[in-house]
Enzyme design. Sequence first.
Site, PDB file in Angstrom:
ATOM      1  N   ASN A 130      42.724  46.961  18.600  1.00 52.74           N
ATOM      2  CA  ASN A 130      44.142  46.694  18.873  1.00 52.74           C
ATOM      3  C   ASN A 130      44.962  46.355  17.628  1.00 52.74           C
ATOM      4  O   ASN A 130      46.109  46.791  17.514  1.00 52.74           O
ATOM      5  CB  ASN A 130      44.300  45.624  19.968  1.00 52.74           C
ATOM      6  N   GLU A 228      36.171  35.712  18.759  1.00 54.21           N
ATOM      7  CA  GLU A 228      37.590  35.764  19.158  1.00 54.21           C
ATOM      8  C   GLU A 228      37.668  36.751  20.310  1.00 54.21           C
ATOM      9  O   GLU A 228      37.539  37.960  20.109  1.00 54.21           O
ATOM     10  CB  GLU A 228      38.470  36.239  17.995  1.00 54.21           C
ATOM     11  N   CYS A 262      45.603  40.222  22.336  1.00 54.29           N
ATOM     12  CA  CYS A 262      44.816  39.157  22.970  1.00 54.29           C
ATOM     13  C   CYS A 262      45.694  37.970  23.336  1.00 54.29           C
ATOM     14  O   CYS A 262      45.351  37.218  24.238  1.00 54.29           O
ATOM     15  CB  CYS A 262      43.676  38.724  22.057  1.00 54.29           C
ATOM     16  N   GLU A 431      39.638  30.891  13.264  1.00 59.23           N
ATOM     17  CA  GLU A 431      39.903  31.686  12.071  1.00 59.23           C
ATOM     18  C   GLU A 431      41.200  31.187  11.441  1.00 59.23           C
ATOM     19  O   GLU A 431      41.919  30.377  12.026  1.00 59.23           O
ATOM     20  CB  GLU A 431      40.049  33.159  12.444  1.00 59.23           C
TER      21      GLU A 431
HETATM   22  P1  NDP Z   1      35.075  45.548  22.682  1.00 61.42           P
HETATM   23  O1  NDP Z   1      34.425  44.247  22.968  1.00 61.42           O
HETATM   24  O2  NDP Z   1      34.780  46.676  23.550  1.00 61.42           O
HETATM   25  O3  NDP Z   1      34.741  46.022  21.192  1.00 61.42           O
HETATM   26  C1  NDP Z   1      35.015  45.244  20.063  1.00 61.42           C
HETATM   27  C2  NDP Z   1      34.141  45.693  18.913  1.00 61.42           C
HETATM   28  O4  NDP Z   1      32.773  45.411  19.227  1.00 61.42           O
HETATM   29  C3  NDP Z   1      34.195  47.197  18.636  1.00 61.42           C
HETATM   30  O5  NDP Z   1      34.088  47.411  17.253  1.00 61.42           O
HETATM   31  C4  NDP Z   1      32.976  47.695  19.383  1.00 61.42           C
HETATM   32  O6  NDP Z   1      32.501  48.928  18.897  1.00 61.42           O
HETATM   33  C5  NDP Z   1      31.990  46.583  19.092  1.00 61.42           C
HETATM   34  N1  NDP Z   1      30.869  46.525  20.027  1.00 61.42           N
HETATM   35  C6  NDP Z   1      30.799  47.032  21.287  1.00 61.42           C
HETATM   36  N2  NDP Z   1      29.573  46.775  21.819  1.00 61.42           N
HETATM   37  C7  NDP Z   1      28.863  46.110  20.875  1.00 61.42           C
HETATM   38  C8  NDP Z   1      27.538  45.585  20.804  1.00 61.42           C
HETATM   39  N3  NDP Z   1      26.701  45.667  21.831  1.00 61.42           N
HETATM   40  N4  NDP Z   1      27.139  44.950  19.679  1.00 61.42           N
HETATM   41  C9  NDP Z   1      27.986  44.819  18.634  1.00 61.42           C
HETATM   42  N5  NDP Z   1      29.249  45.328  18.623  1.00 61.42           N
HETATM   43  C10 NDP Z   1      29.699  45.944  19.742  1.00 61.42           C
HETATM   44  O7  NDP Z   1      36.632  45.196  22.638  1.00 61.42           O
HETATM   45  P2  NDP Z   1      37.852  46.198  22.447  1.00 61.42           P
HETATM   46  O8  NDP Z   1      37.700  46.958  21.171  1.00 61.42           O
HETATM   47  O9  NDP Z   1      38.051  46.928  23.722  1.00 61.42           O
HETATM   48  O10 NDP Z   1      39.047  45.168  22.187  1.00 61.42           O
HETATM   49  C11 NDP Z   1      39.774  44.586  23.196  1.00 61.42           C
HETATM   50  C12 NDP Z   1      39.325  43.162  23.434  1.00 61.42           C
HETATM   51  O11 NDP Z   1      39.410  42.399  22.248  1.00 61.42           O
HETATM   52  C13 NDP Z   1      40.197  42.438  24.420  1.00 61.42           C
HETATM   53  O12 NDP Z   1      39.422  41.698  25.327  1.00 61.42           O
HETATM   54  C14 NDP Z   1      41.000  41.480  23.554  1.00 61.42           C
HETATM   55  O13 NDP Z   1      41.485  40.353  24.211  1.00 61.42           O
HETATM   56  C15 NDP Z   1      40.028  41.145  22.503  1.00 61.42           C
HETATM   57  N6  NDP Z   1      40.707  40.646  21.306  1.00 61.42           N
HETATM   58  C16 NDP Z   1      40.623  39.316  20.982  1.00 61.42           C
HETATM   59  C17 NDP Z   1      41.326  38.808  19.909  1.00 61.42           C
HETATM   60  C18 NDP Z   1      41.223  37.375  19.509  1.00 61.42           C
HETATM   61  O14 NDP Z   1      41.534  37.079  18.360  1.00 61.42           O
HETATM   62  N7  NDP Z   1      40.822  36.470  20.377  1.00 61.42           N
HETATM   63  C19 NDP Z   1      42.191  39.656  19.102  1.00 61.42           C
HETATM   64  C20 NDP Z   1      42.198  41.022  19.525  1.00 61.42           C
HETATM   65  C21 NDP Z   1      41.469  41.489  20.583  1.00 61.42           C
HETATM   66  P3  NDP Z   1      32.991  50.322  19.556  1.00 61.42           P
HETATM   67  O15 NDP Z   1      34.354  50.551  19.094  1.00 61.42           O
HETATM   68  O16 NDP Z   1      32.050  51.309  19.043  1.00 61.42           O
HETATM   69  O17 NDP Z   1      32.898  50.120  21.049  1.00 61.42           O
END
Ligand code: NDP
Length: 451
Positions: A130, A228, A262, A431
Site C-alpha cells: 500500500n 505493523e 492501515c 516504529e
Molecule cells: P500481506 O500480509 O498479505 O503481505 C505483506 C507482506 O508479507 C508482503 O510482502 C507479502 O508478500 C509478505 N508475506 C506474505 N506471506 C508471507 C509469509 N508467509 N512469510 C513472510 N512474508 C509473507 O499484506 P498486504 O500486502 O495485503 O498489505 C495489507 C495489510 O497491511 C493490511 O492489513 C494493512 O492494514 C496492513 N498494513 C499495516 C500497516 C501498519 O503500519 N500497521 C501499514 C500498511 C499496511 P507477497 O507480496 O508475496 O504476498
Amino acid sequence: MRYTLINPATEEPMETIEHHTVESTDAAIAKAKVAQAKWAALAPADRAKALRDFAAAVDADIENLAKLEVRNSGHPISQARWEATHVRNVLEYYSAAPERLFGKQIPVPGGIDMTFNEPLGVVGVITPWNYPMTIASWGFAPALAAGNAVVLKPAEWTPLTSIRLGELALQSGLPEGLLQVLPGRGSVVGDRLITNPDVRKVVFTGSTAVGKQIMRGAADQIKRVTLELGGKSANVIFADADVAKAAATAPYSVFENAGQDCCARSRLLVQRSVFDEFMEHFEKAVKGVKVGDPTLEETEVGPLVHKVHHDNVSSFLDGANVLFRGSAPEGKGYWFAPTVVQASGLDDRCFTEEIFGPVVTVHAFDDEAEAVQIVNSSEYGLSGSIWTRDIGRGIRVARAVESGNLSVNSHSSVRYWTPFGGFKQSGLGRELGPDAPLHFTEEKNVFIPAD
Ligand code: NDP
C-alpha cells in the site's frame, strides 16, 4: 520465476520482475552479514555521512521515484511525490542517530557499570503493497543507523520503488550488500527471512493474519519482531465539534490512497444529535473527491492496486446498505468510487472487518461512554480521530481509546518524529520517533570492578 507487473490505472502489463529463491535469499543474507560487520566498525560520523549521502541521492530522484509509484501502485502523482520526499526526510532524520546512540553509566557498588547499544546484525524488512517506499524506509533507515545490514522484501505487486531505492543506496556509496532488495514471494523470500538464523530481527508490515504466522515462526529462534498490522480505526464526531470542518475532512481520513491505508478511519461514529447535519456536509465532500488518472496533478485518489484486491473490496458491498457514493472513472483500471455504508449493527462485517478500500461505515452514538465502548469493541487498535471543541473531552477520549496513534480535530497519523504502532491485534512494537534505532540494537551491560 518471473512476475509481470500490471499498471492498475490502465491494466497494461509492465516490467517483468525476476523473483528470488530460497538459495538466492540465503546468499543475500550471507553477503549482508559480511557487509554489516564492516559497517558497524566504521566511525559513527562516517555512517552518519553515508546516510546523509543516501538521503541526497533520494532527494535527486524524487520525481523518478514518484513516477514509478504512479505506474506501479496507481498513487496520484502529488501523493507519490510526498512519499518519496518522506523517504528522504526519514533518512535525514536517522542520519543523526549513529552519533547519538548513547549508552548509560549506572551507579553500582564496587566498580563502574556501562551499557552499550550493539547492532543486531542482519535485519529483514517485509513490506506490504500500500505504501511501498515509505514503509520500507521506516524499517531500513533506523536499522542502518544503528549499525545493521538490511534485506528488504517488497510486496509482489509493488516492488519498483524499493528496487530503485536499493540502486540509489549503492550509487550514493553505501557499501555493497548493506541494503539489498529481494523481490519475491512472501512464502519464499519472506519466509526465509524468518527461518534463516543469520537474520536477527524481522520488521513486518502487512495483514494481521500473516503477522500471526510471522510471530509463530519467529518463536523458533526467539527472533526479534516488529509487527505493523491491520486496522479498523474510528473517526468520532461529537456534537460540540466544528461539524462542517469535520465533515469536509472526513473523506480524506478514509479515502486517501483509495482507502488502502492501515490508519484509514473506516468507522465513522457521529453523535446522534448532529448526525443529519454531519451527513449533509459529508455527502457533498465525498462527491467532491477527485478520483481518476493518477498522472494528473489534480487527482486526489487513484485506482485500487490490483484486480484481486478490487474483487475483494467489491465483495463487501454485497448486501450492504449503501447510503451514497462518489464518482470514479469507467473502463480500464481498478476503479472504485468512494462509498458510504450505514452499519446494520455493531456486528456488521463492513463495521468490523478491515476492507482496505474506499468504503466507510457510519454509525450514530448517544454519549461519550458509548462512543468509547464502540471504538474499543474492535480487535484492532491502530489509530483514530476525535472531533470536539472541548479540549478536556479530547484528551479524556484519546486516553480511553485503545489505539496507538490518535489525533484530536485532525486525521494526521504518521509523523516520523513520533512513535507509530498499534495496540491489540494491530501490532507489536513501535516504529519511527527518536527511539526507533534503539529497537534495532541489544542493550549490553558491562561491569568493571574498581580494584
Ligand atoms: P500481506 O500480509 O498479505 O503481505 C505483506 C507482506 O508479507 C508482503 O510482502 C507479502 O508478500 C509478505 N508475506 C506474505 N506471506 C508471507 C509469509 N508467509 N512469510 C513472510 N512474508 C509473507 O499484506 P498486504 O500486502 O495485503 O498489505 C495489507 C495489510 O497491511 C493490511 O492489513 C494493512 O492494514 C496492513 N498494513 C499495516 C500497516 C501498519 O503500519 N500497521 C501499514 C500498511 C499496511 P507477497 O507480496 O508475496 O504476498
